[in-house]
Design an enzyme around this catalytic site. Structure first.
Site, PDB file in Angstrom:
ATOM      1  N   HIS A   3      -8.446  -6.796  -3.490  1.00  0.00           N
ATOM      2  CA  HIS A   3      -7.117  -7.077  -2.942  1.00  0.00           C
ATOM      3  C   HIS A   3      -7.192  -7.091  -1.421  1.00  0.00           C
ATOM      4  O   HIS A   3      -7.250  -6.043  -0.779  1.00  0.00           O
ATOM      5  CB  HIS A   3      -6.137  -6.010  -3.424  1.00  0.00           C
ATOM      6  CG  HIS A   3      -4.706  -6.299  -3.099  1.00  0.00           C
ATOM      7  ND1 HIS A   3      -4.305  -7.348  -2.301  1.00  0.00           N
ATOM      8  CD2 HIS A   3      -3.560  -5.648  -3.459  1.00  0.00           C
ATOM      9  CE1 HIS A   3      -2.986  -7.342  -2.189  1.00  0.00           C
ATOM     10  NE2 HIS A   3      -2.517  -6.318  -2.881  1.00  0.00           N
TER      11      HIS A   3
ATOM     12  N   GLU B 137       4.954  -7.266 -13.458  1.00  0.00           N
ATOM     13  CA  GLU B 137       4.643  -8.691 -13.565  1.00  0.00           C
ATOM     14  C   GLU B 137       4.813  -9.218 -14.980  1.00  0.00           C
ATOM     15  O   GLU B 137       5.353 -10.301 -15.197  1.00  0.00           O
ATOM     16  CB  GLU B 137       3.197  -8.936 -13.127  1.00  0.00           C
ATOM     17  CG  GLU B 137       3.028  -9.278 -11.690  1.00  0.00           C
ATOM     18  CD  GLU B 137       1.663  -9.865 -11.431  1.00  0.00           C
ATOM     19  OE1 GLU B 137       1.581 -11.102 -11.227  1.00  0.00           O
ATOM     20  OE2 GLU B 137       0.681  -9.113 -11.440  1.00  0.00           O
TER      21      GLU B 137
ATOM     22  N   PHE C  33       4.353  -4.515  -0.723  1.00  0.00           N
ATOM     23  CA  PHE C  33       5.093  -3.341  -0.266  1.00  0.00           C
ATOM     24  C   PHE C  33       6.282  -3.794   0.589  1.00  0.00           C
ATOM     25  O   PHE C  33       6.182  -4.728   1.383  1.00  0.00           O
ATOM     26  CB  PHE C  33       4.188  -2.439   0.575  1.00  0.00           C
ATOM     27  CG  PHE C  33       3.237  -1.599  -0.232  1.00  0.00           C
ATOM     28  CD1 PHE C  33       3.231  -1.632  -1.612  1.00  0.00           C
ATOM     29  CD2 PHE C  33       2.348  -0.749   0.402  1.00  0.00           C
ATOM     30  CE1 PHE C  33       2.357  -0.858  -2.356  1.00  0.00           C
ATOM     31  CE2 PHE C  33       1.463   0.040  -0.320  1.00  0.00           C
ATOM     32  CZ  PHE C  33       1.468  -0.009  -1.694  1.00  0.00           C
TER      33      PHE C  33
ATOM     34  N   CYS D 212       1.762  -8.037   1.271  1.00  0.00           N
ATOM     35  CA  CYS D 212       0.817  -8.692   0.374  1.00  0.00           C
ATOM     36  C   CYS D 212       1.279 -10.048  -0.131  1.00  0.00           C
ATOM     37  O   CYS D 212       0.536 -10.709  -0.863  1.00  0.00           O
ATOM     38  CB  CYS D 212       0.492  -7.776  -0.796  1.00  0.00           C
ATOM     39  SG  CYS D 212      -0.254  -6.215  -0.273  1.00  0.00           S
TER      40      CYS D 212
ATOM     41  N   LYS E  19      -8.205 -10.747  -8.532  1.00  0.00           N
ATOM     42  CA  LYS E  19      -8.464  -9.491  -7.827  1.00  0.00           C
ATOM     43  C   LYS E  19      -9.470  -8.634  -8.582  1.00  0.00           C
ATOM     44  O   LYS E  19     -10.090  -7.744  -7.999  1.00  0.00           O
ATOM     45  CB  LYS E  19      -7.157  -8.719  -7.620  1.00  0.00           C
ATOM     46  CG  LYS E  19      -6.200  -9.345  -6.617  1.00  0.00           C
ATOM     47  CD  LYS E  19      -4.979  -8.458  -6.402  1.00  0.00           C
ATOM     48  CE  LYS E  19      -3.991  -9.070  -5.411  1.00  0.00           C
ATOM     49  NZ  LYS E  19      -3.294 -10.247  -5.962  1.00  0.00           N
TER      50      LYS E  19
END
Length: 426
Positions: free
Chosen positions: A350, A324, A409, A173, A345
């Site tokens: 996403h 975050e 990931f 991502c 998003k």
């Protein structure tokens, strides 16, 4: 490459294909108004799945200039990439045919490649799963191209006539940020003069939905598709899968000035790090993302308090949102509490490897319009996410410098710093 010999890199063209409308103008209208483009899945029957919502694009390849042969040859994500790349080049006004083609490069980010085509082809050659030994005679002749993501870079290079470095960046991502960051490095170090860079993914397929269902990463809020994506909200319960693409023309500031181009933004700094910790897990202290932010700001030669807006990864999972928040506090210090942060998003879902480039486009448009897009559906803030996440309504705000981040990931953490054109021209 850093230091006085590194060429400054700017963006002179962009295009976005995103849920809610094809084109940068429609994309900006959607996210600046706080509207959402998430809906129930229409591409296939989602009844067997836990999560049945997505952010789909209403896309007709022929309308956007693709021939029947191109449509037959290319996966949907590759089609997105070619359409967006061609439009970005047109937007920049650059005449690539007049340049040395060996000095023109391409970088394409994607997380899952030709997923939709591979899913469909397996259904065909296995007779919908009935055959354990598949019958290859029923496969399309271009199946090999769909199995190797490098075909995306080849398609874009052919479309724009680039004979220089042609690379696929696949870092989950963060691919969309990394493809732009890598392109900037190629120009900064002198390996290319122009790079057409961006990312594309079209993952809304049964196999992708099944994979995310198993780990409960996507939301089961199927009765409220338009408000299913809820980053930083206490009621969030997973992300909404999306699709899309965004592409840019990057060149040196010197070359852009020489041809009288409109400079949209400077790519002032970029960094990526890995947590070497877990395939899907994140450390709660956000130290790896904070490190990527620190290095990107150092490359940009900017202090933390120069950041006017943070375009967050903001996937809408509890783990990510809190990670975050910790990373912003660690890297920006007290300035984090004074800086608007938002996640688009919440509106476009996403799109995995594509979203980083789409968020770079959103950051550039925020600078152009002097408006911070909101985080839609943020009604009940998570007490552990206690920064200014611009809930529900866009905010007029002068934006000279944007920090955009991504988390993927595998433990990938990336950050890119974009500066207003006036700074690039200074």
């Amino acid at each position: 490459m850093t230091g006085p010999d590194r060429r400054r890199v700017v963006v002179t063209g962009l295009e976005v294909l995103a849920p809610g409308g094809v084109g940068a103008g429609r994309f900006w209208d959607l996210i600046s108004s706080g509207r959402t483009a998430t809906r129930g899945i229409t591409f296939f029957d989602p009844a067997p799945f836990r999560s049945r919502v997505a952010a789909e694009i209403d896309f007709d390849a022929a309308t956007h200039g693709l021939s029947p042969q191109e449509v037959r040859r290319m996966d949907r994500a590759a089609q997105f990439a070619v359409v967006a790349a061609r439009a970005a080049v047109a937007h920049s006004g650059i005449d690539l045919a007049a340049l040395d083609p060996y000095r023109v490069g391409v970088t394409v980010g994607t997380a899952v490649g030709a997923t939709m085509s591979l899913d469909e082809e397996y259904r065909v050659v296995s007779d919908s799963g009935r055959l354990a030994l598949v019958d290859h005679r029923y496969a399309v002749p271009h199946l090999y191209d769909q199995m190797v993501p490098s075909s995306f870079a080849a398609e874009v290079a052919w479309a724009v006539g680039a004979c220089g470095p042609a690379t696929v960046v696949s870092t989950g991502c963060t691919s969309g940020i990394d493809s732009v960051g890598f392109a900037a490095e190629l120009i900064g170090e002198g390996s290319a003069d122009v790079v057409v860079a961006g990312s594309s993914d079209a993952p809304i397929s049964p196999i992708t939905m099944a994979c995310f269902d198993v780990i409960k990463a996507t939301t089961p809020r199927n009765d409220e598709p338009d408000s299913a994506s809820r980053p930083f909200d206490a009621t969030r319960n997973g992300f909404v899968l999306g699709e899309g693409a965004a592409f840019f023309v990057l060149e040196s500031l010197e070359a852009a000035r020489a041809r009288g181009a409109t400079v949209l933004a400077e790519v002032a700094g970029y960094a990526t790090r890995s947590n070497a910790y877990h395939m899907t897990g994140l450390r709660p202290d956000g130290v790896e993302m904070a490190e990527a932010i620190r290095v990107a700001l150092d490359e940009a030669r900017l202090p933390a308090d120069a950041v006017d807006y943070v375009n967050a990864h903001g996937s809408g999972t509890k783990q990510n949102d809190r990670h975050e928040t910790a990373a912003f506090k660690r890297s920006l210090g007290e300035h984090a509490r004074r800086t608007p942060v938002s996640s688009i998003k919440s509106m476009v879902g996403h799109s995995l490897g594509a979203i980083g480039s789409i968020e770079v486009a959103a950051s550039i448009l925020a600078m152009e319009h002097g408006v911070v897009p909101p985080t839609a559906n943020l009604h009940t803030p998570d007490p552990q996410c206690d920064l200014d996440y611009v809930p529900l309504i866009a905010r007029e705000h002068r934006v000279d410098t944007v920090l955009s981040v991504g988390s993927g990931f595998g433990g990938f953490q990336s950050a890119i710093v974009l500066a207003r054109p006036e700074r690039a021209a200074a």
